[in-house]
Write a protein that holds these residues in place. Structure first.
Motif, PDB file in Angstrom:
ATOM      1  N   ARG A   7       2.285   6.623  -3.523  1.00 21.73           N
ATOM      2  CA  ARG A   7       1.802   5.300  -3.921  1.00 21.73           C
ATOM      3  C   ARG A   7       0.611   4.901  -3.073  1.00 21.73           C
ATOM      4  O   ARG A   7       0.487   5.267  -1.904  1.00 21.73           O
ATOM      5  CB  ARG A   7       2.927   4.264  -3.856  1.00 21.73           C
ATOM      6  CG  ARG A   7       3.209   3.621  -2.520  1.00 21.73           C
ATOM      7  CD  ARG A   7       3.705   4.594  -1.468  1.00 21.73           C
ATOM      8  NE  ARG A   7       4.292   3.987  -0.307  1.00 21.73           N
ATOM      9  CZ  ARG A   7       3.633   3.457   0.718  1.00 21.73           C
ATOM     10  NH1 ARG A   7       2.332   3.479   0.742  1.00 21.73           N
ATOM     11  NH2 ARG A   7       4.272   2.949   1.755  1.00 21.73           N
ATOM     12  N   ALA A   9      -1.032   1.320  -1.880  1.00 21.10           N
ATOM     13  CA  ALA A   9      -0.454  -0.027  -1.823  1.00 21.10           C
ATOM     14  C   ALA A   9      -1.421  -1.045  -1.232  1.00 21.10           C
ATOM     15  O   ALA A   9      -1.216  -1.547  -0.127  1.00 21.10           O
ATOM     16  CB  ALA A   9       0.842   0.022  -1.002  1.00 21.10           C
ATOM     17  N   PRO A  10      -2.487  -1.348  -1.945  1.00 21.06           N
ATOM     18  CA  PRO A  10      -3.442  -2.327  -1.395  1.00 21.06           C
ATOM     19  C   PRO A  10      -2.939  -3.761  -1.530  1.00 21.06           C
ATOM     20  O   PRO A  10      -2.143  -4.064  -2.413  1.00 21.06           O
ATOM     21  CB  PRO A  10      -4.674  -2.132  -2.283  1.00 21.06           C
ATOM     22  CG  PRO A  10      -4.114  -1.698  -3.608  1.00 21.06           C
ATOM     23  CD  PRO A  10      -2.885  -0.874  -3.276  1.00 21.06           C
ATOM     24  N   SER A  11      -3.410  -4.624  -0.627  1.00 17.07           N
ATOM     25  CA  SER A  11      -3.167  -6.065  -0.766  1.00 17.07           C
ATOM     26  C   SER A  11      -4.365  -6.656  -1.496  1.00 17.07           C
ATOM     27  O   SER A  11      -5.500  -6.395  -1.093  1.00 17.07           O
ATOM     28  CB  SER A  11      -3.055  -6.720   0.607  1.00 17.07           C
ATOM     29  OG  SER A  11      -1.937  -6.205   1.273  1.00 17.07           O
ATOM     30  N   ARG A  45       0.839   0.237  -6.187  1.00 17.46           N
ATOM     31  CA  ARG A  45       1.700  -0.896  -5.832  1.00 17.46           C
ATOM     32  C   ARG A  45       0.812  -2.017  -5.317  1.00 17.46           C
ATOM     33  O   ARG A  45      -0.002  -1.795  -4.415  1.00 17.46           O
ATOM     34  CB  ARG A  45       2.673  -0.449  -4.734  1.00 17.46           C
ATOM     35  CG  ARG A  45       3.715  -1.497  -4.401  1.00 17.46           C
ATOM     36  CD  ARG A  45       4.629  -0.988  -3.312  1.00 17.46           C
ATOM     37  NE  ARG A  45       4.101  -1.290  -1.996  1.00 17.46           N
ATOM     38  CZ  ARG A  45       4.466  -0.654  -0.877  1.00 17.46           C
ATOM     39  NH1 ARG A  45       5.321   0.358  -0.911  1.00 17.46           N
ATOM     40  NH2 ARG A  45       3.952  -1.003   0.290  1.00 17.46           N
ATOM     41  N   ASP A  47       0.470  -5.053  -3.156  1.00 18.34           N
ATOM     42  CA  ASP A  47       1.183  -5.709  -2.042  1.00 18.34           C
ATOM     43  C   ASP A  47       0.758  -7.172  -1.940  1.00 18.34           C
ATOM     44  O   ASP A  47      -0.050  -7.539  -1.084  1.00 18.34           O
ATOM     45  CB  ASP A  47       0.908  -4.953  -0.731  1.00 18.34           C
ATOM     46  CG  ASP A  47       1.790  -3.710  -0.592  1.00 18.34           C
ATOM     47  OD1 ASP A  47       2.445  -3.334  -1.575  1.00 18.34           O
ATOM     48  OD2 ASP A  47       1.803  -3.117   0.515  1.00 18.34           O
ATOM     49  N   TYR A 189       5.173  -7.162   5.631  1.00 18.74           N
ATOM     50  CA  TYR A 189       5.072  -6.014   4.743  1.00 18.74           C
ATOM     51  C   TYR A 189       6.182  -4.964   4.949  1.00 18.74           C
ATOM     52  O   TYR A 189       6.563  -4.247   4.015  1.00 18.74           O
ATOM     53  CB  TYR A 189       3.663  -5.436   4.932  1.00 18.74           C
ATOM     54  CG  TYR A 189       3.585  -3.975   5.157  1.00 18.74           C
ATOM     55  CD1 TYR A 189       3.446  -3.115   4.071  1.00 18.74           C
ATOM     56  CD2 TYR A 189       3.692  -3.446   6.433  1.00 18.74           C
ATOM     57  CE1 TYR A 189       3.403  -1.762   4.272  1.00 18.74           C
ATOM     58  CE2 TYR A 189       3.649  -2.103   6.634  1.00 18.74           C
ATOM     59  CZ  TYR A 189       3.506  -1.264   5.559  1.00 18.74           C
ATOM     60  OH  TYR A 189       3.481   0.063   5.740  1.00 18.74           O
ATOM     61  N   SER A 193       8.081  -2.909   1.643  1.00 18.48           N
ATOM     62  CA  SER A 193       7.516  -1.576   1.434  1.00 18.48           C
ATOM     63  C   SER A 193       8.623  -0.520   1.358  1.00 18.48           C
ATOM     64  O   SER A 193       8.618   0.355   0.487  1.00 18.48           O
ATOM     65  CB  SER A 193       6.541  -1.258   2.576  1.00 18.48           C
ATOM     66  OG  SER A 193       5.937  -0.010   2.369  1.00 18.48           O
ATOM     67  N   ARG A 207      -0.863   7.298   4.380  1.00 18.50           N
ATOM     68  CA  ARG A 207      -1.601   6.085   4.729  1.00 18.50           C
ATOM     69  C   ARG A 207      -2.344   6.284   6.044  1.00 18.50           C
ATOM     70  O   ARG A 207      -2.248   7.340   6.663  1.00 18.50           O
ATOM     71  CB  ARG A 207      -0.634   4.911   4.817  1.00 18.50           C
ATOM     72  CG  ARG A 207       0.498   5.134   5.805  1.00 18.50           C
ATOM     73  CD  ARG A 207       1.556   4.053   5.671  1.00 18.50           C
ATOM     74  NE  ARG A 207       2.674   4.271   6.572  1.00 18.50           N
ATOM     75  CZ  ARG A 207       3.782   3.531   6.566  1.00 18.50           C
ATOM     76  NH1 ARG A 207       3.913   2.541   5.711  1.00 18.50           N
ATOM     77  NH2 ARG A 207       4.755   3.774   7.417  1.00 18.50           N
ATOM     78  N   HIS A 211      -0.672   2.787  10.818  1.00 20.67           N
ATOM     79  CA  HIS A 211       0.724   2.519  10.447  1.00 20.67           C
ATOM     80  C   HIS A 211       1.739   3.417  11.156  1.00 20.67           C
ATOM     81  O   HIS A 211       2.930   3.338  10.860  1.00 20.67           O
ATOM     82  CB  HIS A 211       0.900   2.695   8.936  1.00 20.67           C
ATOM     83  CG  HIS A 211       0.326   1.551   8.153  1.00 20.67           C
ATOM     84  ND1 HIS A 211       0.880   0.296   8.140  1.00 20.67           N
ATOM     85  CD2 HIS A 211      -0.768   1.467   7.363  1.00 20.67           C
ATOM     86  CE1 HIS A 211       0.170  -0.508   7.374  1.00 20.67           C
ATOM     87  NE2 HIS A 211      -0.841   0.174   6.889  1.00 20.67           N
TER      88      HIS A 211
HETATM   89  N1  GLU Z   1      -0.335  -2.938   2.040  1.00 19.80           N
HETATM   90  C1  GLU Z   1      -0.260  -2.041   3.148  1.00 19.80           C
HETATM   91  C2  GLU Z   1      -1.641  -1.857   3.725  1.00 19.80           C
HETATM   92  O1  GLU Z   1      -2.599  -1.951   2.988  1.00 19.80           O
HETATM   93  C3  GLU Z   1       0.312  -0.735   2.694  1.00 19.80           C
HETATM   94  C4  GLU Z   1       0.576   0.238   3.778  1.00 19.80           C
HETATM   95  C5  GLU Z   1       1.384   1.425   3.294  1.00 19.80           C
HETATM   96  O2  GLU Z   1       0.796   2.267   2.620  1.00 19.80           O
HETATM   97  O3  GLU Z   1       2.551   1.495   3.558  1.00 19.80           O
HETATM   98  O4  GLU Z   1      -1.797  -1.688   4.911  1.00 19.80           O
END
Ligand code: GLU
Length: 451
Positions: A7, A9-11, A45, A47, A189, A193, A207, A211
């Motif tokens: 996935r 997962a942008p905000s 996804r 976020d 988050y 997640s 990612r 993280h």
């Molecule tokens: N929304 C998170 C970010 O952009 C997703 C991080 C992830 O991939 O778990 O940092």
């Protein structure tokens, strides 16, 4: 290997830029580059648990950008529609004694951190909230305090074999129990997640390396909620050409800005796929090729340097080969008079982006004020008389200036500059051998005549 499910997962709190597109791309290439067997799934996804900062225009924009790039998704969903599931997961963790209420204010926490540091201890949350009795809590709540909720880490080491970084080990006793739910009841988050990754059966979390520490806590949450943690890959972050932090420059590197500048999707994708890997930075004509060449083991540990010069160089390679049909619409917008095939084929080798055709178009088809200095008047008259017969071609400039050199004894700047100034009205500009046939005989004769 079973087909991967990944996935991105942008905000939706800003525009997509080269940094997050790189994460999207690496996920996509991994999912779609599987040889033999089933292709992987790429899930988008959104976020958007931060309902204040997330906006629909940003969400629409990032979907439009991914579509423009060709990074199509197999499925998409929004976290903002899934609060019930997150609430259920939080309840489950509370029931297991793994999510506990804390009442410290930000100031109190800050003070604790400073005291720990001054005593030479790491500024890890001391878990004093675990000692609160029900009465203590009732009293605090009667005073108007609301709890925030922390996940109780095991205190053990969490280990995983990162597909990019190799064996990883995080000592959870050296990090604070992460806050999963804020005082106002909103989710950070971390928990949503994990809940989503379990439900979507994500096989690989891919990612940025910012993280890595989250992964320690998240792997424990995966296990607590009954899932096994997916495989993990954390890629080094992008830095600018000087190796500095990148965030300041990101505004000018959003997809819509790059598109408006005439940068092509495959230039962006080729650079982002190869940057920081053991492959050479070379342009590829389609995503399938990039996917076939992708492998986590090629990604290095050093930060990947993003240099706009590389982007333009790759773009130029693509532009030099673009057929007229591919640029017709752009030319009609940028320089309507120049939207013809002969023009494009003559100038494309000189263009890094289609916009670079504009100065050629202005000179070839626009109204220019010819400049003929007094001391050059006779030379320009001679030049007009000696204009090559017939239609001007890509050979004409060379033939004409060679003849003029022999006839007048002029050479170098004294030969070329007066011709350029008369024909283009400027001292600098595009390659004259390209522009000369586009100006054409009739206009050249006019420009070489004094008004
Ligand atoms: N929304 C998170 C970010 O952009 C997703 C991080 C992830 O991939 O778990 O940092």
């Amino acid at each position: 290997m079973t087909a991967p499910v990944v996935r991105f997962a942008p905000s939706p709190t800003g525009k997509l830029h080269v940094g997050n597109v790189r994460t999207a791309l690496i996920n996509w290439l991994f999912a779609k580059g599987q040889t033999g067997g089933e292709q992987g799934q790429f899930i988008l996804r959104i976020d958007d648990t931060d309902t204040e900062r997330s906006t629909q225009p940003y969400e629409d924009g990032l979907k439009a950008d991914l579509t423009w790039l060709g990074l199509v998704w197999d499925d998409t969903f929004n976290q903002s529609k899934r609060f019930d599931q997150y609430d259920a997961a939080a309840d489950k963790l509370r029931g297991m004694g793994l999510l506990y209420a804390c009442y410290e204010t930000a100031d109190e926490l800050d003070r604790k951190r400073k005291i720990a540091l001054s005593r030479g201890r790491p500024p890890v949350y001391d878990r004093s909230a675990l000692n609160l009795t029900d009465e203590d809590k009732a009293k605090l709540e009667a005073e108007g305090r609301k709890p925030h909720w922390r996940f109780k880490l095991s205190g053990d080491r969490v280990e995983w074999n990162d597909l990019v970084r190799g064996p990883q080990s995080i000592d959870t006793s050296s990090v604070s129990d992460p806050v999963l739910i804020r005082e106002d009841g909103s989710y950070l988050y971390t928990l949503p997640s994990v809940v989503d990754d379990i439900e979507a059966k994500i096989t690989h979390v891919v990612r940025g390396e910012d993280h890595v520490t989250n992964s320690g806590a998240q792997i424990e949450i995966f296990k607590a909620l009954g899932g096994t943690a997916p495989d993990m890959a954390h890629t080094p972050l992008l830095v600018d050409a000087e190796g500095g932090a990148f965030s300041k420059r990101l505004g000018s590197l959003s997809m819509d800005t790059l598109e408006a500048r005439g940068i092509l999707p495959m230039a962006i994708l080729s650079l982002l796929a190869k940057l920081g890997t053991s492959d050479n930075i070379e342009v590829r004509s389609d995503l399938a090729t990039l996917a076939a060449e992708f492998d986590f083991s090629k990604i290095g540990r050093a930060p990947a340097k993003f240099d706009e010069k590389d982007l333009l160089a790759l773009n130029a390679v693509l532009v030099h080969d673009l057929p007229f049909e591919a640029v017709r619409a752009d030319l009609e917008r940028i320089a309507p008079d120049a939207a013809n095939e002969a023009f494009w084929l003559a100038v494309r080798e000189n263009c890094e982006t289609v916009h670079d055709a504009k100065p050629f178009a202005d000179i070839a088809y626009g109204t220019i004020s010819s400049v003929i200095d007094d001391e050059d008047a006779d030379f320009i008259a001679e030049a007009r008389n000696r204009l090559p017969e017939g239609e001007l071609t890509s050979e004409s400039w060379k033939a004409w200036t060679t003849e003029l050199k022999e006839a007048t004894g002029r050479k170098g700047k004294g030969l070329f500059m007066p011709l350029r100034k008369a024909l283009t009205g400027q001292e600098h500009g595009p390659d004259m051998s390209v522009i000369f046939p586009l100006i054409g005989r009739e206009a050249a004769e006019r420009r070489l005549s004094r008004a």
